[in-house]
Design an enzyme around this catalytic site. Structure first.
Site, PDB file in Angstrom:
ATOM      1  N   TYR A   1      39.131  13.454  29.180  1.00  0.00           N
ATOM      2  CA  TYR A   1      40.319  12.512  29.434  1.00  0.00           C
ATOM      3  C   TYR A   1      41.338  13.037  30.400  1.00  0.00           C
ATOM      4  O   TYR A   1      41.902  12.017  31.153  1.00  0.00           O
ATOM      5  CB  TYR A   1      41.122  12.387  28.063  1.00  0.00           C
ATOM      6  CG  TYR A   1      40.522  11.465  26.951  1.00  0.00           C
ATOM      7  CD1 TYR A   1      40.489  10.229  27.006  1.00  0.00           C
ATOM      8  CD2 TYR A   1      39.665  12.072  25.875  1.00  0.00           C
ATOM      9  CE1 TYR A   1      40.120   9.411  25.998  1.00  0.00           C
ATOM     10  CE2 TYR A   1      38.966  11.385  25.036  1.00  0.00           C
ATOM     11  CZ  TYR A   1      39.200  10.069  25.128  1.00  0.00           C
ATOM     12  OH  TYR A   1      38.763   9.215  24.098  1.00  0.00           O
TER      13      TYR A   1
ATOM     14  N   HIS B   1      44.613  12.837  22.330  1.00  0.00           N
ATOM     15  CA  HIS B   1      44.457  12.749  20.779  1.00  0.00           C
ATOM     16  C   HIS B   1      44.941  13.897  19.924  1.00  0.00           C
ATOM     17  O   HIS B   1      44.796  14.089  19.052  1.00  0.00           O
ATOM     18  CB  HIS B   1      42.707  12.776  20.277  1.00  0.00           C
ATOM     19  CG  HIS B   1      41.929  11.820  20.882  1.00  0.00           C
ATOM     20  ND1 HIS B   1      40.714  11.759  20.835  1.00  0.00           N
ATOM     21  CD2 HIS B   1      42.312  10.535  21.421  1.00  0.00           C
ATOM     22  CE1 HIS B   1      40.191  10.607  21.167  1.00  0.00           C
ATOM     23  NE2 HIS B   1      41.255   9.980  21.847  1.00  0.00           N
TER      24      HIS B   1
ATOM     25  N   ASN C   1      44.423   6.960  28.390  1.00  0.00           N
ATOM     26  CA  ASN C   1      44.477   5.770  27.861  1.00  0.00           C
ATOM     27  C   ASN C   1      45.261   4.781  28.508  1.00  0.00           C
ATOM     28  O   ASN C   1      44.759   3.525  29.021  1.00  0.00           O
ATOM     29  CB  ASN C   1      44.269   5.616  26.500  1.00  0.00           C
ATOM     30  CG  ASN C   1      43.249   6.175  25.616  1.00  0.00           C
ATOM     31  OD1 ASN C   1      41.992   6.346  26.256  1.00  0.00           O
ATOM     32  ND2 ASN C   1      43.312   6.527  24.316  1.00  0.00           N
TER      33      ASN C   1
END
Length: 814
Positions: free
Chosen positions: A281, A272, A222
């Site tokens: 990811y 996460h 992210n």
């Protein structure tokens, strides 16, 4: 919400592309990270002096990364890909509405992903306008439609004053990434007021504070995504401070982490907090970095943090271990395994399409100028081998691979100076409760869970029935067979209570059972094992999701086979407990024959059989299974029908049917201290199974599970409590692998629970002297061999000691 709704499919609709960063602009490429200290997170970035030419060079470079170069748009595979892009863009243009939403099927106002998908469509139209050979190249009406769509979106929905709703990811990552790409592609047709409005909207949702601290939603993949958005906004708006902020804010991504999200020193990648996520990811992070390194190389904002070396090393240490013949193993792709067919795509996402995205990232990184020539050459060799061996979905035929990536791959395949690397042999155990075993001709992986790693992740309506995917699920692929085992509609059609290798309570579970975003974790720390790099002793204290199930599972990887043991299996749920030996997806026709002790069995669909004490079962064209301790093995051949929508609310409702051949042990209702034993022989037929001499099971109890492979000279054990087994004694629970060659002894020991501080191991044999001893291990005695290993900082990693022995091998053990 704490997560993206899904990593977008790369390809014609989201064509991501790259060529050598030096192809555009006048800056020299960096040859590697400079030896400069990285600023801590939150430190204001220094703003280098910049000119309009600097920004224009970056914009031109990004456009070139998106559109590619060095290809003939009139020949295969480019002509068809470009024509499909143009057709899709024309469809989007023609279906634009004049209402509150840009497209009728993407109503705006409640579902944030519809904003992202609207931006994706505008980007697709802009790309078709710029790319050659699309049929709408240079079409003024198409360009006007894109500009009008951007204007409407940023005036009515994605504005500088709108309050967010639904999923944060769409506002900060999904929508702005595609919106900014469209701005780059359409830049000559946009005026200053339009660009200012778009930039103001992005600034509103993605302020610099989004990367001010390395926490929350701004970590790992992210964070890389956010930096990409801020950098592109700086390029479009000619804002040097924005680009500097993005470049500096990447630094927290590079160091190895010891907890939480990011890349670990042992090659694990977690997102996460507790999800192994190398394949999605992790791929996003590597992809973003490859794009940003390529964009900024040689510019005033070049990434110079020396810890980028960790990312470069991760290609072989963290990513390559999970790639086999071009696919990336599903055990590290989290909830992405449930996506399948989504939106207007005609191609289901799969382990192969995710592998292709990773291949594209690695090739882009190789051309970014960040790595050494030696590293880049090695990566290209790996990629060339993967592409050449890919058969289920050839890389060059994947509609999801963008034109620039096709061009780069074509150039690589034509370069005779780059050899194609073979799949490596050996074994890897990762702290994120994953393991990979490779042998010539096949590969296998095991997915476990523990107090550190969740049972599974669901969220955004995805992966609703992934409950048991980390209860010891055992995947395997052949070098020339079975590579579509998990990509051919496996996830929507397989029985989710009968995943290969798992031991489960058949208690019915609700969709999303246990909570979203990795909430459910077993209350058991034991998961992992010891490896000497070739052999391994893996183990898991399996616990049931929302059930009373528990037991000890072991996998002993011995080169050409995997010995699977279970002991102490118990439950009190009032339902049967099963251990699934395998559940092979036979495809749409399901004709593969089953052999029991060499005898061909009836192959009718719906056929159920029970084999009492078989020595072997073999599936034609797949592999064989041995049963060294007998038992009753159930076999069922059945057709199963399901849809991707059943497991992912955003996916297709179209029914799919596949035939399965399932082999399992039924431990009965509410078992107490049940056990099992079987041996997996990938690729073996009935004749090979009959000849195979399996390893001897030395123990299979809740206290210790162990095998002895006398021909291979390997003793492997999982001690769930301190104790003695034959010549081997340990003073704390641990996993041990002892392997011998003439006059050499290798001992690997590890703590799968990651809680022990040390272990003392004694082996009743004699050695002459140590050959290779890690700093953490002391050889306390040579007769008997006694090792004392410090495990306090091991994080489950193996301590491997090599000794010279007085006898040819370890005769005392066999």
């Amino acid at each position: 919400m704490r997560s993206a709704p899904g990593v977008p499919r790369r390809g014609l609709l989201l064509a991501a592309a790259a060529v050598t960063a030096g192809s555009a602009g006048s800056w020299a490429l960096s040859t590697g990270p400079a030896a400069a200290d990285a600023p801590p997170a939150g430190t204001p970035a220094a703003v280098p002096a910049a000119t309009d030419d600097d920004f224009e060079t970056l914009r031109s470079r990004w456009q070139l990364l998106i559109t590619g170069a060095g290809f003939d748009a009139t020949v295969a595979p480019y002509a068809a890909a470009l024509a499909a892009l143009g057709s899709q863009a024309a469809q989007f243009r023609d279906s634009l509405t004049t209402g509150a939403s840009l497209w009728a099927d993407l109503p705006l106002g409640k579902v944030s992903n519809n904003i992202t998908q609207s931006c994706v469509r505008l980007r697709t139209m802009a790309l078709a306008y710029v790319q050659p050979g699309t049929g709408v190249t240079g079409d003024a009406a198409l360009a006007a439609a894109v500009a009008g769509g951007l204007d409407r979106l940023c005036a009515q929905v994605y504005t500088a004053t709108t309050a967010t709703y639904d999923n944060w990811w769409d506002w900060q990552i999904g929508a702005p990434k595609s919106l900014l790409d469209a701005c780059v592609l359409l830049h000559p047709q946009l005026d200053a007021a339009q660009i200012a409005a778009y930039c103001a909207a992005v600034d509103h949702f993605v302020p610099d504070s989004a990367v001010g601290t390395y926490s929350g939603n701004s970590t790992g993949a992210n964070r890389a995504d956010l930096c990409k958005v801020i950098a592109l906004r700086g390029v479009i708006g000619k804002d040097a401070a924005k680009i500097a902020t993005a470049s500096a804010a990447l630094s927290p991504v590079f160091p190895y982490v010891t907890t939480g999200d990011g890349l670990y020193a042992d090659g694990s990648f977690v997102q996460h907090s507790d999800i192994p996520y190398t394949g999605t990811y992790g791929e996003v992070m590597l992809g973003d970095l490859s794009w940003l390194f390529s964009l900024l190389a040689g510019s005033p904002w070049a990434v110079t943090d020396p810890q980028t070396a960790n990312v470069l090393d991760s290609v072989t240490a963290a990513y390559a271990p999970f790639v086999f013949n071009g696919l990336v193993m599903d055990g590290v792709s989290g909830r992405a395994i449930s996506r399948g067919l989504q939106g207007s795509s005609a191609l289901a996402q799969s382990d192969h399409t995710r592998g292709h995205a990773l291949i594209s990232d690695i090739l882009r990184l190789a051309d970014s100028g960040m790595a050494s020539a030696e590293q880049s050459a090695h990566w290209k060799s790996l990629v060339k081998g993967w592409i050449q061996r890919e058969r289920s979905l050839p890389y060059l035929s994947d509609p999801g691979v963008g034109v620039p990536e096709l061009a780069r791959a074509q150039a690589l395949l034509a370069d005779d100076s780059v050899p194609a690397a073979q799949e490596p042999d050996g074994h890897r155990v990762f702290a994120m409760d994953r393991a990979v075993h490779r042998h010539p001709g096949w590969a296998a992986s095991v997915s476990m869970s523990s107090t550190r790693t969740t049972f599974y992740e669901n969220g955004n309506g995805e992966n609703l029935r992934g409950w048991h995917t980390s209860n010891g699920m055992t995947y395997w692929w052949g070098g020339t067979y079975g590579n579509d085992q998990y990509s051919d509609a496996f996830w929507p059609t397989v029985d989710p209570y009968r995943l290969p290798g798992t031991t489960v309570s058949t208690k019915r579970l609700a969709d999303g059972e246990g909570g979203a975003w990795g909430a459910p974790r077993p209350d058991a720390p034991w998961a992992g094992g010891a490896t000497d790099g070739t052999h391994a002793a893996l183990g898991q204290h399996v616990r049931g999701l929302s059930s009373t199930l528990q037991g000890m599972k072991s996998w002993f990887c011995l080169g050409d086979s995997v010995v699977c043991l279970g002991a102490g299996i118990s439950a009190a749920d009032g339902v049967p407990v099963e251990t699934v030996v395998d559940n092979r997806n036979l495809g749409a026709d399901g004709r593969n024959a089953l052999y029991a002790d060499g005898h061909r069995q009836p192959a009718g669909t719906g056929t159920a059989r029970r084999f009492r004490n078989p020595r072997s079962l073999a599936i034609e064209g797949s592999g064989a299974y041995l049963f060294p301790e007998g038992g009753t093995v159930n076999v069922l051949r059945e057709d199963r029908t399901g849809s991707w929508h059943d497991i992912n609310t955003g996916s297709s409702t179209a029914p799919l049917t596949r035939t399965y051949l399932t082999l399992w042990f039924d431990h009965g209702t509410d078992p107490t201290d049940a056990s099992y034993a079987y041996v997996l022989l990938p690729g073996a037929g009935p004749a090979a199974a009959a000849r195979h001499r399996p390893a001897r099971v030395l123990a299979n109890t809740p206290a210790v599970q162990a095998v002895l492979d006398a021909p291979g000279r390997v003793l492997a054990a999982n001690f769930h409590s301190a104790g003695r087994l034959g010549p081997l004694t340990v003073d704390t629970p641990c996993s041990v692998v002892v392997s011998a060659t003439p006059h050499r002894l290798t001992i690997a020991v590890a703590d799968p629970s990651q809680t022990a501080t040390s272990v003392t191991l004694t082996l009743d044999t004699a050695a002459r002297h140590p050959i290779d001893t890690p700093p953490s291990t002391r050889v306390a005695s040579l007769h008997p061999v006694t090792l004392r290993a410090d495990l306090s900082a091991a994080r489950g990693a193996s301590r491997v000691t090599v000794l010279e022995t007085r006898t040819p091998g370890l005769r005392e053990c066999w």
